[in-house]
Design a protein around this motif. Structure first.
Motif, PDB file in Angstrom:
ATOM      1  N   LEU A  14       0.286  -2.734   4.730  1.00 51.66           N
ATOM      2  CA  LEU A  14       1.249  -1.925   5.306  1.00 51.66           C
ATOM      3  C   LEU A  14       2.475  -2.637   5.690  1.00 51.66           C
ATOM      4  CD1 LEU A  14      -1.034   0.535   7.690  1.00 51.66           C
ATOM      5  CD2 LEU A  14       0.077   0.975   5.332  1.00 51.66           C
ATOM      6  N   ARG A  15       2.553  -3.838   6.124  1.00 51.90           N
ATOM      7  CA  ARG A  15       3.542  -4.545   6.559  1.00 51.90           C
ATOM      8  C   ARG A  15       4.419  -4.884   5.289  1.00 51.90           C
ATOM      9  NH1 ARG A  15       4.851  -9.438   5.377  1.00 51.90           N
ATOM     10  NH2 ARG A  15       3.044  -9.873   4.648  1.00 51.90           N
ATOM     11  N   ALA A  16       3.889  -5.282   4.052  1.00 48.46           N
ATOM     12  CA  ALA A  16       4.322  -5.493   3.048  1.00 48.46           C
ATOM     13  C   ALA A  16       5.218  -4.413   2.323  1.00 48.46           C
ATOM     14  CB  ALA A  16       3.445  -5.961   1.834  1.00 48.46           C
ATOM     15  N   ILE A  17       4.536  -2.955   2.634  1.00 49.75           N
ATOM     16  CA  ILE A  17       5.243  -1.587   2.248  1.00 49.75           C
ATOM     17  C   ILE A  17       6.417  -1.491   3.149  1.00 49.75           C
ATOM     18  CG2 ILE A  17       4.766   0.838   2.113  1.00 49.75           C
ATOM     19  CD1 ILE A  17       1.950   0.173   1.160  1.00 49.75           C
ATOM     20  N   ARG A  18       6.203  -1.699   4.489  1.00 51.57           N
ATOM     21  CA  ARG A  18       7.495  -1.426   5.332  1.00 51.57           C
ATOM     22  C   ARG A  18       8.573  -2.335   4.960  1.00 51.57           C
ATOM     23  NH1 ARG A  18       3.281  -0.899   9.441  1.00 51.57           N
ATOM     24  NH2 ARG A  18       3.429  -3.109  10.058  1.00 51.57           N
ATOM     25  N   GLU A  19       8.329  -3.575   4.844  1.00 52.21           N
ATOM     26  CA  GLU A  19       9.408  -4.524   4.391  1.00 52.21           C
ATOM     27  C   GLU A  19      10.047  -4.209   3.235  1.00 52.21           C
ATOM     28  OE1 GLU A  19      11.979  -7.793   4.476  1.00 52.21           O
ATOM     29  OE2 GLU A  19      10.278  -6.901   5.932  1.00 52.21           O
ATOM     30  N   THR A  20       9.265  -3.397   2.084  1.00 49.32           N
ATOM     31  CA  THR A  20      10.014  -3.206   0.833  1.00 49.32           C
ATOM     32  C   THR A  20      10.797  -1.714   1.275  1.00 49.32           C
ATOM     33  OG1 THR A  20       8.306  -3.949  -0.599  1.00 49.32           O
ATOM     34  CG2 THR A  20       9.725  -2.204  -1.348  1.00 49.32           C
ATOM     35  N   ALA A  42       1.433  -8.133  -5.372  1.00 45.47           N
ATOM     36  CA  ALA A  42       1.157  -9.870  -5.434  1.00 45.47           C
ATOM     37  C   ALA A  42       0.887 -10.061  -3.804  1.00 45.47           C
ATOM     38  CB  ALA A  42       2.220 -10.570  -5.814  1.00 45.47           C
ATOM     39  N   GLU A  43       1.293  -9.514  -2.865  1.00 45.61           N
ATOM     40  CA  GLU A  43       0.873  -9.838  -1.612  1.00 45.61           C
ATOM     41  C   GLU A  43      -0.522  -9.595  -1.191  1.00 45.61           C
ATOM     42  OE1 GLU A  43       2.787  -9.955   2.920  1.00 45.61           O
ATOM     43  OE2 GLU A  43       3.977  -9.677   1.010  1.00 45.61           O
ATOM     44  N   ILE A  44      -0.922  -8.381  -1.477  1.00 46.43           N
ATOM     45  CA  ILE A  44      -2.182  -7.879  -1.111  1.00 46.43           C
ATOM     46  C   ILE A  44      -3.161  -8.116  -1.996  1.00 46.43           C
ATOM     47  CG2 ILE A  44      -1.112  -5.797  -0.044  1.00 46.43           C
ATOM     48  CD1 ILE A  44      -1.728  -3.871  -2.434  1.00 46.43           C
ATOM     49  N   VAL A  45      -2.890  -8.352  -3.302  1.00 50.75           N
ATOM     50  CA  VAL A  45      -4.128  -8.725  -4.160  1.00 50.75           C
ATOM     51  C   VAL A  45      -3.514  -9.785  -5.167  1.00 50.75           C
ATOM     52  CG1 VAL A  45      -5.436  -7.971  -6.249  1.00 50.75           C
ATOM     53  CG2 VAL A  45      -4.939  -6.373  -4.344  1.00 50.75           C
TER      54      VAL A  45
END
Length: 351
Positions: free
Chosen positions: A2-8, A25-28
């Motif tokens: 969720l953090r990676a998605i919010r940043e995008t 790439a960040e989550i998998v």
């Protein structure tokens, strides 16, 4: 995740495909991550990958030739289910090694495990996010993570594609001819969502206060819009009427267009005193913007403020305009391109 998605989502620019790959790439963790657009009917493909340049043009041709037998693509097309799935979920290791796409494409590249999800499908083209590894297969937990992330990734891609359609349509409208057609798409509570170049110039020309994207309509327009939306009584129905405003011989007309929950304002300008305008001026869009503003009485400093450039750049544009048109002044250049020398600036023009 969720953090990676919010940043995008916070990012306002950049290639959305690269942003989606960065989230994956960040989550998998993967050896190779690719965004692929595939037309199953024509076998046309386009892809970007990280790391970049891992597939040569020859390998791309091999991939297209074996595309009909791709296990994951066949799964998506057969089931209509675009959720995250591993290669090992749809084909055995022995079956995979018997396929030409494995022997000729994946095996030489050192790819033995793969996981993918379908993000969007439009006009027969499927957009997929593909994660590849050489040694260790993707775990069930990693599949679940991509499964959870997929709706967010698909929404980001769909929103980007929609905005691209809008931008392309507005740019095409700007390029139609020398007549100015402005389009303003309104968001919630009357806020300006999107507007094209001509709408921005027309607003700045005719109104004392005009907001950009995220701003509000000038008071006169907002009041008119409220009247158009007010429910008429049965005894006194109010037919739709355009908004009109005159500056000398120039006339601005604004009409309302509503479709379901979407609201658009269409702006056009006419000049009763103007002779026919020159249609082939050879000016760039930015040069036309500059000339348009000075034709309407803007100083170089005012034009620079509207266009978010320096006054020196405005003067440079004017020099280029004079050279292209063989004109000696702003008035002569405006007459040749717009058929009018322009009027005085609106009262209260901000500087």
């Amino acid at each position: 995740m969720l953090r990676a998605i919010r940043e995008t989502e916070r990012l306002a620019s950049g290639d959305v495909r690269e942003q989606l790959m960065a989230i994956a790439a960040e989550i998998v963790p993967s050896d190779i991550i690719a965004f692929q657009a595939i037309d199953p009917q024509t076998h046309h493909t386009a892809q970007i990958a990280s790391p970049n340049g891992w597939v040569t043009a020859d390998y791309e041709q091999i991939f297209r030739g074996h595309l009909p037998e791709h296990p994951l693509l066949r799964h998506f097309l057969r089931t209509g289910d675009g959720d995250a799935v591993r290669m090992s979920d749809v084909v055995s290791r022995r079956e995979l090694r018997g396929l030409g796409i494995y022997q000729d494409f994946y095996r030489p590249l050192g790819i033995h495990h793969q996981m993918a999800c379908l993000l969007t499908s439009d006009l027969g083209v499927v957009n997929t996010l593909v994660l590849s590894r050489g040694t260790i297969d993707f775990s069930q937990a990693e599949r679940q993570l991509l499964l959870l992330a997929r709706p967010y990734l698909a929404n980001l891609l769909a929103a980007s594609e929609t905005r691209s359609w809008f931008d392309a349509a507005l740019a095409a409208l700007d390029a139609i001819d020398d007549t100015s057609y402005g389009v303003i798409l309104l968001g919630q509570l009357g806020k300006i969502g999107v507007m094209n170049r001509s709408a921005r110039l027309l607003l700045d020309t005719y109104f004392r206060r005009c907001g950009g994207e995220g701003g509000t309509l000038p008071e006169e327009l907002a009041s008119w819009l409220g009247e158009q939306r007010r429910a008429p009584s049965l005894d006194h129905p109010v037919p739709p009427r355009p908004f009109t405003l005159s500056r000398g011989s120039r006339h601005l007309t604004v009409t309302l267009s509503e479709h379901h929950s979407s609201t658009a304002l269409l702006l056009s300008e006419t000049d009763a005193a103007a002779p026919a305008a020159t249609t082939e001026s050879g000016l760039t869009s930015r040069e036309r913007d500059v000339l348009w503003l000075v034709a309407h009485g803007h100083t170089s400093a005012q034009a620079a403020q509207v266009l978010r450039i320096s006054p020196r750049t405005v003067e440079k544009h004017l020099e280029h305009i004079y050279a292209k048109l063989g004109a000696a002044s702003r008035t002569e250049a405006a007459l040749r391109v717009f058929g009018t020398a322009g009027g005085r600036p609106p009262a209260g023009m901000h500087t």
